[in-house]
Design a protein around this motif. Structure first.
Motif, PDB file in Angstrom:
ATOM      1  N   ASN A 169       0.840  -1.191   0.000  1.00  0.00           N
ATOM      2  CA  ASN A 169       0.000   0.000   0.000  1.00  0.00           C
ATOM      3  C   ASN A 169       0.880   1.248   0.000  1.00  0.00           C
ATOM      4  N   ALA A 171       0.374   4.038   1.180  1.00  0.00           N
ATOM      5  CA  ALA A 171       0.321   4.744   2.457  1.00  0.00           C
ATOM      6  C   ALA A 171       1.212   4.080   3.506  1.00  0.00           C
ATOM      7  N   GLY A 172       1.708   2.906   3.205  1.00  0.00           N
ATOM      8  CA  GLY A 172       2.576   2.176   4.134  1.00  0.00           C
ATOM      9  C   GLY A 172       2.468   0.684   3.901  1.00  0.00           C
ATOM     10  N   HIS A 173       3.578   0.063   3.637  1.00  0.00           N
ATOM     11  CA  HIS A 173       3.590  -1.375   3.393  1.00  0.00           C
ATOM     12  C   HIS A 173       3.277  -2.140   4.676  1.00  0.00           C
ATOM     13  N   MET A 174       2.535  -3.249   4.518  1.00  0.00           N
ATOM     14  CA  MET A 174       2.182  -4.087   5.660  1.00  0.00           C
ATOM     15  C   MET A 174       2.462  -5.543   5.298  1.00  0.00           C
TER      16      MET A 174
END
Length: 192
Positions: A169, A171-174
């Motif tokens: 993502n 918005a920030g990898h998870m």
């Protein structure tokens, strides 16, 4: 973590039940341990996914190298990737080779004829040939019977024990690691 488990199985189910438009998870990469001990990877078509049974299934030719490899060591990893959505799902489990006619006949009968043509070829997969035409199934009337090639057909059912889920993502990898233990999926966040 429950939402990630839901997402993983929903995407696998969509991949196994893709119609004319394939899901990014219809084609998976399957990794096994080759007879010489090296890793080996090939593409398989996901045919069934069951969250309840923690299993995924694909067809293959019983004469293929992957069947020989899995008979020797049933550990297998599968990976699928949705490049547009930025999702990668890796499955780790144990394969069961289903080549008993009582278990495979229903799947064979439900398969499209163009899917089954590969099992009618007279030579085993990976056999050296002088030309591609040598691998084609004969088109003589006696070989067009609906059971032609059935003896070469088998299913590989993988019981999934671990899942690695990666969401890239913007918005920030998870990334999450899920393990099935004590009757349920247990997950932890890990660094992408």
């Amino acid at each position: 973590m429950d939402q990630i488990v839901d997402t993983v199985w929903a995407r696998l189910h969509a991949g196994a039940n893709a119609g004319k438009e394939r899901s990014p998870f219809t084609m998976l990469q399957a990794a096994t341990i080759a007879l010489d001990g090296a890793p080996t990877v090939r593409t398989v078509v996901l045919r069934h996914a069951s969250r309840e049974q923690r299993s995924v299934m694909f067809h293959t030719d019983v004469r293929s190298t992957k069947v020989t490899e899995l008979r020797r060591d049933p550990r297998i990893s599968l990976v699928g990737c949705d490049l547009d959505g930025g999702i990668q799902i890796r499955l780790h489990g144990v394969a069961r080779i289903v080549d008993a006619p009582a278990e495979t006949r229903e799947v064979w009968n439900a398969s499209r004829p163009r899917t089954l043509i590969v099992y009618r070829t007279p030579v085993a997969p990976a056999t050296p040939l002088a030309s591609p035409a040598e691998a084609h199934a004969t088109t003589q009337a006696e070989d067009l019977d609906s059971a032609a090639g059935f003896d070469n057909f088998c299913l590989i059912e993988v019981t999934v024990a671990r899942i690695d889920y990666l969401d890239l993502n913007p918005a920030g990898h998870m990334r999450a690691s899920l393990v099935f233990e004590e009757g349920k999926w247990r997950g932890t966040w890990i660094a992408p």
